[in-house]
Enzyme design. Sequence first.
Site, PDB file in Angstrom:
ATOM      1  N   ASP A 472       3.795   3.478  -1.712  1.00 49.72           N
ATOM      2  CA  ASP A 472       2.428   3.946  -1.459  1.00 49.72           C
ATOM      3  C   ASP A 472       2.397   5.468  -1.265  1.00 49.72           C
ATOM      4  OD1 ASP A 472      -0.291   3.664  -1.021  1.00 49.72           O
ATOM      5  OD2 ASP A 472      -0.075   2.126   0.521  1.00 49.72           O
ATOM      6  N   ASP A 541      -7.692  -0.216  -4.259  1.00 50.56           N
ATOM      7  CA  ASP A 541      -7.812  -0.879  -2.962  1.00 50.56           C
ATOM      8  C   ASP A 541      -9.045  -1.761  -2.918  1.00 50.56           C
ATOM      9  OD1 ASP A 541      -5.563  -0.011  -1.779  1.00 50.56           O
ATOM     10  OD2 ASP A 541      -6.501   1.330  -0.335  1.00 50.56           O
TER      11      ASP A 541
HETATM   12  C1  DGJ Z   1      -3.096   1.645   0.999  1.00 53.17           C
HETATM   13  C2  DGJ Z   1      -2.791   0.588  -0.013  1.00 53.17           C
HETATM   14  O1  DGJ Z   1      -3.517   0.775  -1.167  1.00 53.17           O
HETATM   15  C3  DGJ Z   1      -3.036  -0.781   0.624  1.00 53.17           C
HETATM   16  O2  DGJ Z   1      -2.849  -1.788  -0.338  1.00 53.17           O
HETATM   17  C4  DGJ Z   1      -2.082  -0.929   1.761  1.00 53.17           C
HETATM   18  O3  DGJ Z   1      -0.764  -0.952   1.296  1.00 53.17           O
HETATM   19  C5  DGJ Z   1      -2.274   0.191   2.757  1.00 53.17           C
HETATM   20  N1  DGJ Z   1      -2.218   1.484   2.125  1.00 53.17           N
HETATM   21  C6  DGJ Z   1      -1.247   0.134   3.855  1.00 53.17           C
HETATM   22  O4  DGJ Z   1      -1.320   1.192   4.703  1.00 53.17           O
END
Ligand code: DGJ
Length: 720
Positions: A472, A541
């Site tokens: 991430d 997301d």
């Molecule tokens: C952002 C990501 O896109 C989510 O899927 C998740 O992993 C969160 N970060 C976790 O902090």
Amino acid sequence: MGIIIKGNLFYIQSKEMSMIIENREGDLLLRHIGGKIANYHGSNAILEKDHAFSGNPTPDNRTFSYDTQRQIFGVHGFGDFRCPSLKIQHDNNELTQFKLKDSHILHGVVEATGLPSPHSTESAETLVFVLEDEFAKLRLTLYYTAYADCTSISTFAKISNLSDKAVVINRALSTMLDVPASNYDVITLQGAYAREKTVRRQKVEQGIFSIASNRGASGHAQTPAMILCDGTATEEAGQALALQLLYSGNFQAFVQKNQLNEVRLGIGINDDNFAWQLAAGDNFETPVALMTYSAKGLTHLSQESQLFVQNHIMPKQFAHVERPILINNWEATYFDFKKEKLLDLADEASKLGIELFVLDDGWFGNRFDDNRALGDWVVNEEKLGGPLSDLIDKVHAKGLKFGLWFEPEMISVDSDLYRAHPDWAIQAEGRAHTYSRNQLVLNLANPDVVAYIKSAIDKILTENAIDYVKWDYNRNITNIGNGDSALATKMQSHVYMLGLYDLVSYLTEKHSNILFESCSGGGGRNDLGMMRYFPQVWASDNTDAISRLPIQYGSSYLYPIISMGSHVSASPNHQMGRTTPIETRGNVAMMGNLGYELDLTSLPESDKEVIAAQVAHYKDIRQVVQFGKHYRLINPEQGANEAAVQFVYEGKTVVTYVRTLSTIETIETTLKLKGLEEVATYRLQETGQVFSGAELMYAGLTVTLPQGDYLSQQYYFVKQ
Ligand code: DGJ
């Protein structure tokens, strides 16, 4: 196929594409880019006129000007008033005039040093142009690689300083193309956080249209790519040319229509806050750019780009391998979990046929919320109820693979890492930090930082049987000021990218059995640079099925479907608050690599039964979705209330139709399928009905849905 030289013409030939470049007394002129031409005879009358106020490099020839000639790398400052491809400050100016000194052909692909490049392949040939500016004592080497199996050409440039003093590169595009005047449209993939890859199409007008990122990442709001197409191009017809960059940092792409309506396209590193000091004897290499062409409309362009990415960019060991159906605990638990909860979730997932359990954020250090602990890559054994390896063993014992989340490029101020190395964060001396999600970015331009991250992540991956990693990256870069001079700071963003590529190539090569998925708050860095190392991406997301339709649609313009993670989440959805039937959530997620991201343990039995059936069904159709040809049947943006896509693979086809809002007294939609064999018979698996391919393509398939919002239908046909 490959590279052919005929007199002063160079032919760069990919599967259905030619680029023809003329050497005219050392100047490289672009005669053609587009459909395949074996023998080029053309004259370019419009270019050979005396155009007022265009500079002529020779006094006795008023018809030759760099301002009107089509070029592949602009001669800068000698009468070409369009956007330049290079600006190199040497002596007291930035003028450059490179002339061809040598050309040769190499077998295979030439890689750009330290940057993502297409894989080496036997079926490629590279044309190398060596040009020099004898006055400035600079060399420019251009590499063009043609691929026999794809309709793409890749290219990059190398600048070498042959002088005995340093020069400063202020602009260096990866490629530039001048194409004839015509009525063009330009298509870009734009958007924002949680609505990435929105297709934006507009007319190319006189002036400059550009997209760029200065975020230190490609960003959610734009994709390092630009498509130039006939103004009349549709999914099925018309010419289109895509320009893409294999780069994940600050980039720019532009299309410029000049006073003669001639069009220049360019793509490369963003000039903004960029400069590169090139010491005597040193080289600078640009990121690789990719050109893909279609004479048969936008669907074919997408299929050609998807094919190239799958065959030549994605890590080979995963490019043609079915992707596991996963359960991710993020939207199921967020930070609120203990070992028991995770194992309950894994247990339920395994009963439903799911194949991979992913432990997301919150398993390390003091990470009880998103304000702390980034950088402390030490397992929180209290939270996990013991060592990570115990949890992994238990998950494996349930027949599931195990995946783990990391955010390696970040540092929290509340972390042991920051307490030990506050200078490792990107920052400008004397100024306060700028926070985002309350975190800072590590300075990957510092080799010590890269070495630390390498060893911290490598340790966990080596000591534990991890099958998948989610990488991430949850903020963008500000306060750039770690350089020890203004020039060094201007180099920092690109040095960061070189550090990042060093880091990810090291880890992905060392742990080549691990499936890596890139993520940046969803699709904040969904680009070909990352895809070279990470064969999968968390596209957004936003897990709402209806919001996902345009995001997945836009991603399909250039990226293969197999790259795209797509999850069924809770209803009402956490981002949009929308209530959507489980069937539609499943049908939309099955348009990509299916996953689940909700608390399976608290679902009613009826939902679990549907999920078990979805999982079993996806295993049947997975190859069709992940390896098949993709067709966009209805555009969710223009059509607004509907979307439809189709996949075709080895005599099988999957069609998914989604209707957003219920309508009344309207005629049902008829979908005309694509890519089938006219005379073959296809059996609809759900009902046993049979249809001829011609019938499905030309009479079509009429969708019938009951009244209701957010309903969908998926059809799976198999050739008899
Ligand atoms: C952002 C990501 O896109 C989510 O899927 C998740 O992993 C969160 N970060 C976790 O902090």
